[in-house]
Structure formats: C-alpha cells, structure tokens
Scaffold this motif. Structure first.
Motif, PDB file in Angstrom:
ATOM      1  N   LEU A  66      27.589  19.889  16.192  1.00 25.91           N
ATOM      2  CA  LEU A  66      28.237  20.257  17.450  1.00 25.91           C
ATOM      3  C   LEU A  66      29.249  21.390  17.292  1.00 25.91           C
ATOM      4  CD1 LEU A  66      26.848  17.755  18.584  1.00 25.91           C
ATOM      5  CD2 LEU A  66      28.995  17.153  19.699  1.00 25.91           C
ATOM      6  N   ALA A  67      29.619  21.715  16.056  1.00 22.81           N
ATOM      7  CA  ALA A  67      30.634  22.747  15.836  1.00 22.81           C
ATOM      8  C   ALA A  67      30.263  24.087  16.467  1.00 22.81           C
ATOM      9  CB  ALA A  67      30.891  22.908  14.341  1.00 22.81           C
ATOM     10  N   PRO A  68      28.994  24.549  16.393  1.00 19.83           N
ATOM     11  CA  PRO A  68      28.673  25.835  17.046  1.00 19.83           C
ATOM     12  C   PRO A  68      28.920  25.838  18.549  1.00 19.83           C
ATOM     13  CG  PRO A  68      26.933  25.201  15.510  1.00 19.83           C
ATOM     14  CD  PRO A  68      27.849  24.029  15.641  1.00 19.83           C
ATOM     15  N   LEU A  69      28.841  24.678  19.181  1.00 23.09           N
ATOM     16  CA  LEU A  69      29.023  24.611  20.628  1.00 23.09           C
ATOM     17  C   LEU A  69      30.482  24.748  21.041  1.00 23.09           C
ATOM     18  CD1 LEU A  69      26.503  21.768  21.544  1.00 23.09           C
ATOM     19  CD2 LEU A  69      26.195  24.241  21.726  1.00 23.09           C
ATOM     20  N   LEU A 124      32.407  23.692  30.225  1.00 25.68           N
ATOM     21  CA  LEU A 124      32.329  22.239  30.105  1.00 25.68           C
ATOM     22  C   LEU A 124      31.799  21.819  28.742  1.00 25.68           C
ATOM     23  CD1 LEU A 124      30.879  21.551  33.652  1.00 25.68           C
ATOM     24  CD2 LEU A 124      33.154  20.899  32.855  1.00 25.68           C
ATOM     25  N   THR A 125      30.780  22.517  28.266  1.00 22.34           N
ATOM     26  CA  THR A 125      30.214  22.186  26.958  1.00 22.34           C
ATOM     27  C   THR A 125      31.224  22.394  25.845  1.00 22.34           C
ATOM     28  OG1 THR A 125      28.008  22.824  27.734  1.00 22.34           O
ATOM     29  CG2 THR A 125      28.327  22.681  25.360  1.00 22.34           C
ATOM     30  N   VAL A 126      31.957  23.507  25.918  1.00 19.24           N
ATOM     31  CA  VAL A 126      32.953  23.796  24.886  1.00 19.24           C
ATOM     32  C   VAL A 126      34.031  22.717  24.864  1.00 19.24           C
ATOM     33  CG1 VAL A 126      34.839  25.364  24.281  1.00 19.24           C
ATOM     34  CG2 VAL A 126      32.574  26.276  24.792  1.00 19.24           C
ATOM     35  N   ARG A 127      34.503  22.312  26.049  1.00 24.79           N
ATOM     36  CA  ARG A 127      35.573  21.308  26.092  1.00 24.79           C
ATOM     37  C   ARG A 127      35.115  19.986  25.483  1.00 24.79           C
ATOM     38  NH1 ARG A 127      39.937  19.977  30.754  1.00 24.79           N
ATOM     39  NH2 ARG A 127      40.553  22.043  30.034  1.00 24.79           N
ATOM     40  N   LEU A 128      33.940  19.519  25.873  1.00 23.71           N
ATOM     41  CA  LEU A 128      33.451  18.241  25.351  1.00 23.71           C
ATOM     42  C   LEU A 128      33.064  18.355  23.881  1.00 23.71           C
ATOM     43  CD1 LEU A 128      31.311  17.006  28.385  1.00 23.71           C
ATOM     44  CD2 LEU A 128      33.520  16.134  27.624  1.00 23.71           C
ATOM     45  N   ALA A 129      32.490  19.492  23.486  1.00 26.39           N
ATOM     46  CA  ALA A 129      32.086  19.666  22.088  1.00 26.39           C
ATOM     47  C   ALA A 129      33.300  19.696  21.162  1.00 26.39           C
ATOM     48  CB  ALA A 129      31.272  20.948  21.929  1.00 26.39           C
ATOM     49  N   ARG A 130      34.356  20.353  21.585  1.00 26.85           N
ATOM     50  CA  ARG A 130      35.554  20.399  20.745  1.00 26.85           C
ATOM     51  C   ARG A 130      36.139  19.006  20.543  1.00 26.85           C
ATOM     52  NH1 ARG A 130      38.493  25.842  23.285  1.00 26.85           N
ATOM     53  NH2 ARG A 130      37.139  27.362  22.193  1.00 26.85           N
ATOM     54  N   ALA A 131      36.194  18.236  21.613  1.00 27.69           N
ATOM     55  CA  ALA A 131      36.703  16.869  21.484  1.00 27.69           C
ATOM     56  C   ALA A 131      35.798  16.040  20.581  1.00 27.69           C
ATOM     57  CB  ALA A 131      36.813  16.227  22.859  1.00 27.69           C
ATOM     58  N   LEU A 165      23.634  14.250  28.881  1.00 25.47           N
ATOM     59  CA  LEU A 165      22.900  13.490  29.892  1.00 25.47           C
ATOM     60  C   LEU A 165      23.479  13.587  31.298  1.00 25.47           C
ATOM     61  CD1 LEU A 165      22.355  10.259  27.770  1.00 25.47           C
ATOM     62  CD2 LEU A 165      20.779  12.178  28.051  1.00 25.47           C
ATOM     63  N   ALA A 166      24.741  13.928  31.441  1.00 27.73           N
ATOM     64  CA  ALA A 166      25.356  13.923  32.769  1.00 27.73           C
ATOM     65  C   ALA A 166      25.977  15.263  33.129  1.00 27.73           C
ATOM     66  CB  ALA A 166      26.401  12.810  32.858  1.00 27.73           C
ATOM     67  N   VAL A 167      26.998  15.669  32.385  1.00 32.42           N
ATOM     68  CA  VAL A 167      27.737  16.873  32.752  1.00 32.42           C
ATOM     69  C   VAL A 167      26.862  18.121  32.663  1.00 32.42           C
ATOM     70  CG1 VAL A 167      29.616  18.390  32.035  1.00 32.42           C
ATOM     71  CG2 VAL A 167      29.994  15.932  32.197  1.00 32.42           C
ATOM     72  N   GLY A 168      26.127  18.275  31.563  1.00 31.32           N
ATOM     73  CA  GLY A 168      25.294  19.460  31.390  1.00 31.32           C
ATOM     74  C   GLY A 168      24.248  19.625  32.483  1.00 31.32           C
ATOM     75  N   PRO A 169      23.384  18.620  32.700  1.00 37.09           N
ATOM     76  CA  PRO A 169      22.380  18.753  33.759  1.00 37.09           C
ATOM     77  C   PRO A 169      22.979  18.943  35.149  1.00 37.09           C
ATOM     78  CG  PRO A 169      21.807  16.969  32.264  1.00 37.09           C
ATOM     79  CD  PRO A 169      23.191  17.399  31.904  1.00 37.09           C
TER      80      PRO A 169
END
Length: 425
Positions: free
Chosen positions: A133-136, A67-74, A50-54
């Motif tokens: 979320l693992a694929p991300l 950014l997606t990888v960092r947040l998805a891993r967490a 909702l925020a970082v991606g857009p």
C-alpha cells in the motif's frame, strides 16, 4: 444450540475451587494493540477498495486520489505498527520473568515449529501489506490504474496476517471439527476487521480535507450517499458473520445463560456482548435514521442541512462507534479458558470429599476438563435455522433502510439551494 454432552461423573475428591483471574492488565493491553493493528489494517484497506473507491469513482472521480492517499497512509502506518505489536506480544510470552525478551521473540520466527512458522507469517504478511500500500500514499500513483490491484493485494496480505492468529498450530485429530472452528474464527476476525476498521476509516474520510476543495457540492453529497450505502451493505454482512460465528463460539464454550453470571469467562463475555449490543444500536441508528435522512436531503438539493448532518452528527456517531469497537477488542483478551470448564471445576471443588488427597494443600495436579461438545443432528438443525434467520434479518434490514430512503426522498420536493428544506425529524 442444544447441548449434546453429558458431564462426566464427579471424582471422589478434587482440588480447591480454581482461581480464574482476569490476568495482568499488561497482557491484555499488549494483545489489544496486536488486534487493533491487524484488524485496523484490514478494515481501512477494505473500505478503500470496496466502498470509498467505487463510490468516488462513480460520483466524484476527482476525489479518488485524495481519498485513496488518506486511507492508504493510515493503513501503511497501522500495518507497520503491527510488526512491533506482534513481536512485543511474542516477547512478552517468551520472557520467563514477565518482562519482554525480544531476542527470543525474533529467534522464534520460522524456527521450524508450527508456532514459529505462523508467527513468522504473521509478521511477514503484516509488513508485506504495508509495503504493497505504500505506493498509494503518492497521489499520482493513487490516481493510476494499479490502485485496485495494490489495494486488493494489500487486503489479501492483511487478511492472511490476521488469519494466522487462529490457524491450527498442530496437526488436528479431527480435521472436520478443526476446519469448521477455523472457519468460524476467520468469519469472526475478518468480519470484525472489515466492520470495525471500516468505521475508523469512515471517520478519517469525514474529517476536513479528505475531499478536494473545488469539488462541487452536488458531487460531495452524491459521494456520501453512495459511500454510506455501499459500506452499509458490507457492514451488515460483517455483522451477520460476527453473529453466526459468535453463536458457534458461545455454544462451544458456554453451557447456558446462567454461566454468563456464575463464571469469570461468562461475565467477561457478557460485558463484550453488552458493548457489541451498543455498537449494533448505533449501527441501527445510522442505517435506519441517519443514512436515509442524508439520502433524502441529497435528493432535495439542499446543501446546508446536509452539511450540518455530515460534519456534526455523522462523525460524532461514528466516533462513538469506533470507541466502542476499541472497547470490544480490549475486553476480548480477558476471555481465558471456557465457562463450561470453570463451572465444572468449581462444581468439583464444591463436592470434594473433606480431607481427600485432592484437597490437600499444595496439590498441583491438573484440573479435570470437560470433553469438547459434539454436534448432533439437532445441533446442525438449530445452527442452520440460526444462520437462515440472521441472513434474513440482515437482508431485510438493508431493504427496509433502502425503502426508508426512497420514502424520505419522495416526501421532500427538490427546491433551489436558496430555499433550504427543514430537516426531517
């Protein structure tokens, strides 16, 4: 909200004043771990979607995969940790000796009871969210078109897992009241998850390495400006949801401000309110001082002061907010029972007949409780007024912060990077 219940008459005798301890520290620590993992997964996923991606897609497209990888891993790590956290909570409740019976906890999942089904759904959807979320966590997939779909599906799974903690575990006698109570709990938990987990995600994004090195300075500043503005909008909506649901829960469990001091439930709730108030103050600092300042410096084209604000002030403030959020979640499990009933039972003991059978040593009869409050027309009127006031306050605050950004931007003329602009006060 006004009260709408007259307490029942005191009986002729009563047991000794009830003990209302906080409960074992281990119990609250186990519950805290469960809440942190479930709500953290929701918040991290919501922030990415909702925020970082857009914001990154509009201002710095090359940064979206990182950014997606960092947040998805967490989020994947915390989603997987939610499974043993939930099982540990169940194992602690199933053990008769106060230990942990993991076999009983595992066997209770989908055992045919409503509790078993809800616990099973909680574990299943926690694991499902992490799997989605693992694929991300792979950069190539995070850069693809399926990113938003996977984040949306993961957020849905995480929300269901969080919601199962407050879904009714038996057929209600009053469907309307139960549905409304469940709705309030969903607003409380999901709003808290998106806001508090999102703060932790912002801290992750602010740490070095989240944005690719070759990214232009102008893109970095534009990204932060857009991200903070989008997150602010969602955060203020979450604060409104938490405030409104909290007012209802306060009305349901507390009969007036004096019980915040005279009952154990009230004192714990008071501590929670104070910590939450600290979070709000820091949020106001971000909303009305830090964010407008960052926006103005971005528009001025001066990167040095902006870098200083982002790499020093912003992470420190958000880090303190995250610590306060963890403190709120730690205090919450100590809320046992109801301030209304604790005060009522203490009053019964105070007026007990000396030497009555109820006061005899060893009396194990259940302590009487007040009936649940019933909403009246006046209650709904007050609730509607509170709702409108909170919504107006949040919308007004968001608009004011936007006006502050525009005023600061207009007050600072764009200058070359070689001529840095002094920081605004």
């Amino acid at each position: 909200m006004p009260l709408s219940l007259v307490p029942p008459a005191l009986p002729q005798f009563a047991a000794a004043a009830p003990s209302t301890p906080l409960g074992p520290f281990a119990d609250s620590a186990v519950a805290w771990t469960t809440w942190v993992t479930l709500m953290g997964f929701v918040g991290l996923t919501a922030l990415a979607l909702l925020a970082v991606g857009p914001a990154a897609a509009r201002t710095a497209p090359d940064a979206v995969p990182n950014l997606t990888v960092r947040l998805a891993r967490a989020a994947v790590v915390i989603g997987l940790l939610a499974v043993p956290a939930v099982l540990t909570d169940l194992a602690h409740g199933a053990a008769e000796s106060g230990g942990y019976d993991y076999a009983a906890a595992w066997n209770s999942l989908y055992d045919g009871s409503n509790d078993g089904r809800l616990s099973g759904l909680e574990v299943t959807f926690s694991l499902l969210g992490a799997v989605l979320l693992a694929p991300l966590t792979v950069r190539r997939i995070a850069a693809g078109r399926g990113r938003r779909w996977l984040l949306g599906a993961g957020l849905t799974a995480g929300t269901v897992a969080l919601g199962t903690t407050k879904f009714p575990d038996k057929t209600p006698d009053d469907w309307g009241r139960t549905a409304f109570e469940t709705l309030m709990w969903m607003l409380h938990l999901i709003g808290g998850g998106v806001w508090l987990g999102g703060l932790a995600g912002l801290l992750l994004v602010a740490l070095p390495g989240a944005l690719p090195g070759p990214l232009a300075a102008a893109q970095r500043t534009a990204f932060w400006s857009a991200t903070l503005r989008r997150f602010s909008a969602w955060a203020m909506g979450c604060v409104a949801a938490i405030a409104l649901s909290g007012l209802f829960l306060y009305w349901e469990h507390v009969d007036g401000p004096t019980q915040l001091l005279t009952t154990m439930y009230g004192r714990v709730l008071g501590v929670k309110i104070l910590i939450f108030g600290g979070l709000l103050l820091l949020g106001m600092f971000n909303q009305f001082w830090l964010h407008p300042r960052i926006e103005a410096l971005r528009a001025a084209g001066d990167q040095r002061p902006l870098t200083t604000v982002l790499l020093r002030t912003f992470p420190v403030v958000v880090g303190v907010e995250v610590l306060l959020a963890l403190a709120v979640l730690f205090v919450a499990p100590f809320l046992h029972g109801s301030a209304r009933n604790q005060a009522y039972q203490a009053d019964l003991a105070k007026h007990a007949t000396t030497g009555g059978a109820g006061a005899a040593a060893g009396d194990t009869r259940p302590l009487p409780k007040l009936a649940a409050k019933q909403a009246t027309a006046s209650t709904w009127a007050w609730g509607t007024t509170e709702t409108l006031a909170v919504i107006a306050l949040m919308v007004g605050g968001y608009r004011v912060s936007g006006n502050l950004s525009r005023r600061r931007t207009g007050a600072i003329a764009p200058t070359p990077a070689s001529q840095p602009v002094p920081e605004a006060g």
